[in-house]
Scaffold this motif. Structure first.
Motif, short mmCIF file in Angstrom:
data_model
loop_
_atom_site.label_atom_id
_atom_site.label_comp_id
_atom_site.label_asym_id
_atom_site.label_seq_id
_atom_site.Cartn_x
_atom_site.Cartn_y
_atom_site.Cartn_z
N ASP A 30 0.81 -1.22 0.00
CA ASP A 30 0.00 0.00 0.00
C ASP A 30 0.84 1.27 0.00
OD1 ASP A 30 -2.15 -1.62 0.04
OD2 ASP A 30 -2.61 -1.34 2.18
N ARG A 33 2.64 3.27 3.35
CA ARG A 33 2.66 2.44 4.55
C ARG A 33 3.91 1.56 4.51
NH1 ARG A 33 -2.84 -0.43 5.78
NH2 ARG A 33 -2.29 0.07 7.93
N THR A 35 5.26 -2.12 4.75
CA THR A 35 4.87 -3.52 4.68
C THR A 35 6.08 -4.38 5.06
OG1 THR A 35 3.35 -3.01 2.89
CG2 THR A 35 3.96 -5.33 3.18
N LYS A 196 8.49 6.87 6.24
CA LYS A 196 7.17 6.39 5.87
C LYS A 196 6.23 7.53 5.46
CE LYS A 196 3.98 5.10 9.26
NZ LYS A 196 3.48 4.14 10.27
N LYS A 197 6.51 8.75 6.00
CA LYS A 197 5.67 9.89 5.65
C LYS A 197 5.74 10.23 4.16
CE LYS A 197 6.50 11.83 10.19
NZ LYS A 197 7.50 12.65 10.89
N THR A 200 6.60 4.88 0.07
CA THR A 200 6.02 3.57 0.31
C THR A 200 7.18 2.63 0.62
OG1 THR A 200 4.25 4.00 -1.25
CG2 THR A 200 4.74 1.69 -0.77
N SER A 215 6.29 -1.82 11.13
CA SER A 215 5.40 -2.00 9.99
C SER A 215 3.93 -1.77 10.31
CB SER A 215 5.57 -3.39 9.40
OG SER A 215 4.98 -4.35 10.25
N ASP A 216 3.18 -1.45 9.26
CA ASP A 216 1.73 -1.33 9.37
C ASP A 216 1.07 -2.64 8.96
OD1 ASP A 216 1.84 1.50 9.97
OD2 ASP A 216 2.51 1.72 7.89
N ARG A 217 1.66 -3.25 7.94
CA ARG A 217 1.13 -4.53 7.47
C ARG A 217 2.25 -5.55 7.43
NH1 ARG A 217 -3.23 -5.33 3.79
NH2 ARG A 217 -1.77 -5.67 2.09
N GLU A 231 -2.99 -6.64 8.67
CA GLU A 231 -2.50 -5.57 9.52
C GLU A 231 -1.53 -6.18 10.54
OE1 GLU A 231 -3.38 -2.18 9.24
OE2 GLU A 231 -4.18 -2.95 7.36
N THR A 232 -0.42 -5.51 10.77
CA THR A 232 0.62 -6.04 11.64
C THR A 232 0.05 -6.43 13.02
OG1 THR A 232 2.31 -4.78 10.53
CG2 THR A 232 2.81 -5.49 12.76
#
Lengths: 253, 283
Positions: A30, A33, A35, A196-197, A200, A215-217, A231-232
């Motif tokens: 994504d 975010r 990953t 991350k801001k 990707t 991580s987010d995912r 989702e993590t």
């Protein structure tokens, strides 16, 4: 319409000679975010991430089936120039690999090969990249020194700065802390959260705590297959698959 | 007890072998040095031979050797470098490339007099360069092609794969990667190869025997189509002339000393360059 998917892999099989390294991988990375791709050694996580910027083109006797899309464009289509893909999708490697050149030249190189000629612009981008990679304060007095004189952690941040200079859209991290001490590792992780801001990010790691922290995912690979992705938070607290649960609770790997 | 005895015996044998080798080396240097030094003088280095090569010096031979080496390297370096880059960086790995590698290595094993005959047939006769500096230089160039190719290949392979990947991952093309990252990193190793091959060219006699060398010339070569004198061949000329054995033998030792010092200096340069290359990728 905003498409939240930056990179999309569809039914990817990958072979080294007769040996199948990846089996029917389909997953999305994504926009904006982080990953994480986790899994035991030899599960194909590095192989997968190296497909995303076509680094595996350099390995002889490999076969790819399936598709990988970068913003909807098939990156393996014959019309696509792998050199351009690699400019857009940057990579930081497992072992810091600065060029045997000065700190300044390490970063300027990427700009020069991508056609930048104006020295002022190059200088400005070098400084900006070093600042973004949280290395500026440590090296601003010695930009002309050999990059090989830096510590391992500094070298890795230099490699990140080098990557940022050519303005990629995606950053791939292939076990970026595998050869670093805990303090350097913490700095890199902090940096990833900061980056991350603007980018990707996909990160391969065998360190589950690291995946949980940055991580987010998370995607869990095992023996060339994508076992589970989500989702993590969910992967680490309520995995759906028994194998994922066994891995994150440390029963193998 | 028995184990320690065997060990002592082993070490003694190894050490004696080393000592013997060094003894041979130093005897040669001493022998040539002492006899050569007698005739060595400014005149010897700067003047042409006079009075049936019993007086004067070897300047035309020094100059001739220099030109031959220059032509040889100018011819073989670009060719060898291109071959090495292609073999290491571009060619698909497989039996064809392996076959080419074996071929190149075998080229290095061909006796040098055979190169001399080849040079006579191709450069002197077929291309009509005549017995000349150009024919000799090109023949020597072919002789050292495999030497430079091997050295360059080795130097290219020693460049870590990781920095090639780093360059490509930044969106550099393969050619940019080779020219800006790989070649500079391999340069000291390539230079070592060049220097070693200069040493080889300077010392070879057989390849120039039919292609370039003159028995005796009064002055310096005028163009690339002139015959030349060269140090190794001049030694041969002095020793086989036989009109004034005593003086001519003395001159031959002087000539040998000059050649020896030249080759030693070139080897020392090679060692220096290799030393610098080491530790390039380590902090």
């Amino acid at each position: 319409m905003f498409d939240p998917v930056k990179i999309k892999a569809q039914h990817v099989d990958f072979f080294y000679g007769n040996q199948q390294a990846l089996k029917d991988i389909s997953m999305d990375i994504d926009v904006g975010r982080v990953t994480a791709i986790i899994g035991p050694s030899g599960c194909g996580k590095s192989t997968f991430i190296r497909l995303l910027n076509r680094m595996n083109d350099l390995v002889a006797h490999t076969v790819l089936r399936g598709h990988i899309y970068l913003e909807g464009q098939d990156i393996f289509s014959p019309a696509v120039d792998p050199v351009e893909i690699r400019r857009r999708v940057g990579m930081v490697f497992q072992k810091p690999n600065p060029f045997p050149k000065s700190i300044f030249e390490n970063i300027a190189y990427g700009l020069e090969v991508n056609g930048y000629r104006d020295r002022d612009v190059i200088e400005e981008r070098v400084v900006m990249s070093l600042k973004k990679a949280a290395l500026w304060e440590e090296v601003k007095e010695r930009l002309r020194d050999s990059a090989l004189k830096l510590s391992g952690g500094q070298q890795q941040r230099l490699c990140i700065a080098r990557c940022l200079a050519v303005a990629p859209e995606v950053l791939l991290f292939d076990e970026p802390c595998a050869s670093l001490d805990p303090i350097s590792t913490a700095k890199i992780e902090e940096l990833i959260l900061e980056l991350k801001k603007d980018y990707t990010i996909a990160i391969v790691t065998h360190n589950m705590q690291q995946a949980a922290r940055v991580s987010d995912r998370t995607a869990f690979f095992l023996l060339g297959e994508l076992v589970e992705m989500g989702e993590t938070q969910h992967i680490f607290t309520a995995p759906k698959d028994k194998r994922t649960e066994a891995y994150i609770t440390g029963r193998f790997g | 007890m028995k184990r320690n005895f065997t060990q002592t015996l082993g070490f003694t044998f190894l050490f004696s072998s080393l000592a013997l080798t060094l003894l041979v080396l130093f005897s040669i240097i001493y022998f040539i040095g002492v006899r050569g030094f007698r005739v060595l003088s400014w005149t010897f280095l700067t003047q042409a031979p006079r009075q049936a090569m019993t007086a004067g010096g070897v300047a035309p031979a020094i100059v001739g050797t220099f030109y031959l080496a220059l032509i040889a390297i100018l011819f073989s370096l670009p060719l060898a470098l291109a071959c090495a880059i292609y073999l290491c960086e571009y060619s698909p790995k497989g039996w064809v490339v392996n076959f080419i590698r074996v071929g190149i290595n075998n080229l290095a094993g061909v006796p040098s007099v055979v190169f001399g005959l080849f040079g006579l047939a191709i450069f002197v006769k077929f291309l009509k360069f005549g017995v000349s500096m150009l024919s000799g230089g090109l023949t020597l160039g072919i002789l050292v092609l495999p030497v430079i190719i091997s050295a360059a290949q080795e130097a290219l392979l020693a460049v870590p794969h990781s920095i090639r990947e780093a360059s490509l991952a930044l969106g550099a093309t393969q050619w940019q990667t080779i020219r800006r990252i790989v070649l500079p990193a391999a340069l000291p190793g390539i230079l070592t190869g060049i220097v070693l091959s200069i040493g080889r060219v300077v010392g070879e006699t057989a390849p120039i025997l039919f292609t370039a060398a003159a028995f005796y010339l009064r002055g310096f070569p005028k163009s690339v189509f002139s015959e030349v004198m060269a140090l190794p061949y001049h030694i041969y000329a002095l020793m086989t002339e036989g009109t004034h054995p005593k003086e001519q033998t003395g001159m031959a030792y002087g000539c040998s000393l000059v050649l020896l010092l030249l080759v030693l200096a070139i080897s020392a340069l090679a060692v220096f360059l290799r030393q610098r290359q080491r530790g390039r990728f380590h902090v």
